[in-house]
Motif scaffolding. Structure first.
Motif, mmCIF file in Angstrom:
data_model
loop_
_atom_site.group_PDB
_atom_site.id
_atom_site.type_symbol
_atom_site.label_atom_id
_atom_site.label_comp_id
_atom_site.label_asym_id
_atom_site.label_seq_id
_atom_site.Cartn_x
_atom_site.Cartn_y
_atom_site.Cartn_z
ATOM 1 N N LEU A 109 0.831 -1.198 0.000
ATOM 2 C CA LEU A 109 0.000 0.000 0.000
ATOM 3 C C LEU A 109 0.869 1.253 0.000
ATOM 4 O O LEU A 109 2.005 1.235 0.488
ATOM 5 C CB LEU A 109 -0.899 0.043 1.241
ATOM 6 C CG LEU A 109 -1.752 -1.171 1.573
ATOM 7 C CD1 LEU A 109 -2.628 -0.860 2.780
ATOM 8 C CD2 LEU A 109 -2.580 -1.605 0.390
ATOM 9 N N ARG A 110 0.300 2.331 -0.537
ATOM 10 C CA ARG A 110 0.925 3.650 -0.428
ATOM 11 C C ARG A 110 -0.014 4.551 0.361
ATOM 12 O O ARG A 110 -1.212 4.638 0.075
ATOM 13 C CB ARG A 110 1.196 4.256 -1.796
ATOM 14 C CG ARG A 110 1.712 5.716 -1.715
ATOM 15 C CD ARG A 110 2.098 6.263 -3.062
ATOM 16 N NE ARG A 110 3.183 5.478 -3.610
ATOM 17 C CZ ARG A 110 3.295 5.164 -4.898
ATOM 18 N NH1 ARG A 110 2.372 5.555 -5.767
ATOM 19 N NH2 ARG A 110 4.302 4.437 -5.316
ATOM 20 N N ILE A 111 0.564 5.242 1.351
ATOM 21 C CA ILE A 111 -0.160 6.255 2.129
ATOM 22 C C ILE A 111 0.569 7.578 1.909
ATOM 23 O O ILE A 111 1.762 7.678 2.192
ATOM 24 C CB ILE A 111 -0.181 5.897 3.619
ATOM 25 C CG1 ILE A 111 -0.809 4.514 3.828
ATOM 26 C CG2 ILE A 111 -0.932 6.954 4.419
ATOM 27 C CD1 ILE A 111 -0.580 3.945 5.214
ATOM 28 N N ARG A 112 -0.132 8.570 1.408
ATOM 29 C CA ARG A 112 0.482 9.864 1.115
ATOM 30 C C ARG A 112 0.256 10.843 2.270
ATOM 31 O O ARG A 112 -0.814 10.878 2.874
ATOM 32 C CB ARG A 112 -0.091 10.449 -0.185
ATOM 33 C CG ARG A 112 0.066 9.557 -1.404
ATOM 34 C CD ARG A 112 -0.664 10.147 -2.601
ATOM 35 N NE ARG A 112 -0.834 9.162 -3.664
ATOM 36 C CZ ARG A 112 -0.165 9.166 -4.821
ATOM 37 N NH1 ARG A 112 0.720 10.117 -5.054
ATOM 38 N NH2 ARG A 112 -0.388 8.239 -5.721
ATOM 39 N N THR A 113 1.277 11.660 2.533
ATOM 40 C CA THR A 113 1.160 12.679 3.573
ATOM 41 C C THR A 113 2.134 13.807 3.288
ATOM 42 O O THR A 113 3.141 13.611 2.591
ATOM 43 C CB THR A 113 1.442 12.088 4.969
ATOM 44 O OG1 THR A 113 1.222 13.084 5.968
ATOM 45 C CG2 THR A 113 2.874 11.581 5.082
ATOM 46 N N LYS A 114 1.857 14.964 3.848
ATOM 47 C CA LYS A 114 2.802 16.077 3.793
ATOM 48 C C LYS A 114 3.397 16.376 5.162
ATOM 49 O O LYS A 114 4.538 16.796 5.264
ATOM 50 C CB LYS A 114 2.118 17.332 3.239
ATOM 51 C CG LYS A 114 1.867 17.302 1.737
ATOM 52 C CD LYS A 114 1.378 18.662 1.245
ATOM 53 C CE LYS A 114 1.253 18.665 -0.278
ATOM 54 N NZ LYS A 114 0.812 20.004 -0.785
#
Length: 328
Positions: free
Chosen positions: A208-213
């Protein structure tokens, strides 16, 4: 003149065919093939010292970062095999921390990055990166509180780490989601890659990919690779994504098939990896990490968490090479 014109036309046609062939070639044909150069040697002993305790020690999932002074840091699972009354895979009290100026040798043991011997007795696979926006180091790691969860730790100096104990997407991630890898994505966000099952209701081994800044707010998990190998748990571990010359290479361990089997799948699209069609090669190694340090690229292996293995519980490292695709 006609002969010259004819030869020129033929050359142009052949050139066009060659270009067309190149553009239509498969991603496997165009991919570079990673390989291990020479011997993979242990870089440090897993036990802090001979007098630390009576137990045999092991390492497992880990990561590397280079600080602002150019020192290489290793963070990873680094524990004794469970004493009587403690369970394997549940007793992970220490997160090891070592430093080096050479990568392959002269590692200096630092105080444990996280010590849960009097706390949860569990700290799992870490990954550390520099967070430009807050000018701090950030670590994503697995903890075991009421249950296993991913959470975030912060540090100003790679020595003192703090967390608010808040779980990452607790309603979205399966309890066994683990083994984070973090990179700067091409969308200006940080990409956290983990292994899991059950995302979007699909029971398969998944990356899985989880995106965040900001590592406070996280976007919905996306499945970038799935393997239909079972319906109850993920059988793959330790993803690591590398971008080279416009192609993306996803390294992951197929540990529940062979403990030291690292598969590499290649893709033009970082959002989708096709295990069935685009598996490029298989390497020796468990929970492999790829690092560049002082002009050389390395690949590592570690573990296992099984005392029955003989003398194979430390971190090993070898140079990594890339075979160029045929230009014919």
């Amino acid at each position: 003149m006609k002969r010259i014109y004819f030869l020129g036309l033929m050359a142009l046609l052949l050139s066009s065919c060659a270009v067309g062939k190149k553009n239509n070639s498969s991603v496997l044909d165009r991919a570079e093939i990673p390989y291990i150069i020479g011997e993979s040697r242990q870089i440090f002993d897993p036990k802090p010292s001979e007098t630390f305790d009576e137990n045999k020690w092991f390492t497992n999932d880990h990561c590397f970062v280079v600080d602002q002074r150019g020192t290489l840091h290793w963070f990873g699972i680094n524990n004794p095999f469970p004493p009587q009354g403690k369970d394997l895979y549940r007793y992970h009290p220490y997160l090891g921390h070592l430093t080096s100026q050479s990568a392959t040798q002269d590692w200096i043991r630092e105080p444990f990055a996280i010590n849960e011997i009097n706390g949860t007795e569990y700290i799992g696979a870490p990954f550390v990166v520099w967070h430009e926006e807050s000018n701090r180091w950030v670590m994503v790691v697995e903890q075991w509180r009421e249950k296993r969860q991913l959470e975030v730790y912060w540090s100003n100096d790679l020595l003192d780490w703090k967390t608010n104990t808040k779980a990452i997407l607790p309603e979205k991630l399966w309890v066994g989601t683990r083994d984070p890898h973090i990179m700067n994505g091409n969308d200006g966000k940080y990409w956290i890659h983990v292994v899991a099952t059950g995302n979007e209701g699909v029971k398969q081994s998944q990356v899985l990919r989880i995106r965040t800044k900001d590592f406070v707010n996280f976007e919905e998990p996306e499945t970038i690779m799935g393997i239909n190998d079972n319906n109850w748990a993920t059988l793959i571990e330790s993803p690591f994504l590398v971008e080279r010359n416009g192609l993306y290479y996803l390294f992951f361990t197929y540990a529940h098939r062979r403990y030291a089997e690292t598969i590499v799948v290649v893709s033009e699209n970082p959002n989708h990896f096709d295990y069935e069609k685009n598996t490029l090669t298989t390497l020796f190694g468990h929970a492999a990490e790829i690092l560049n340090y002082k002009g050389k690229e390395y690949i590592t292996s570690c573990g296992p968490e099984d005392a029955h293995y003989l003398n194979g519980h430390g971190v090993t490292m070898a140079e990594l090479g890339w075979l160029q695709p045929s230009r014919n």
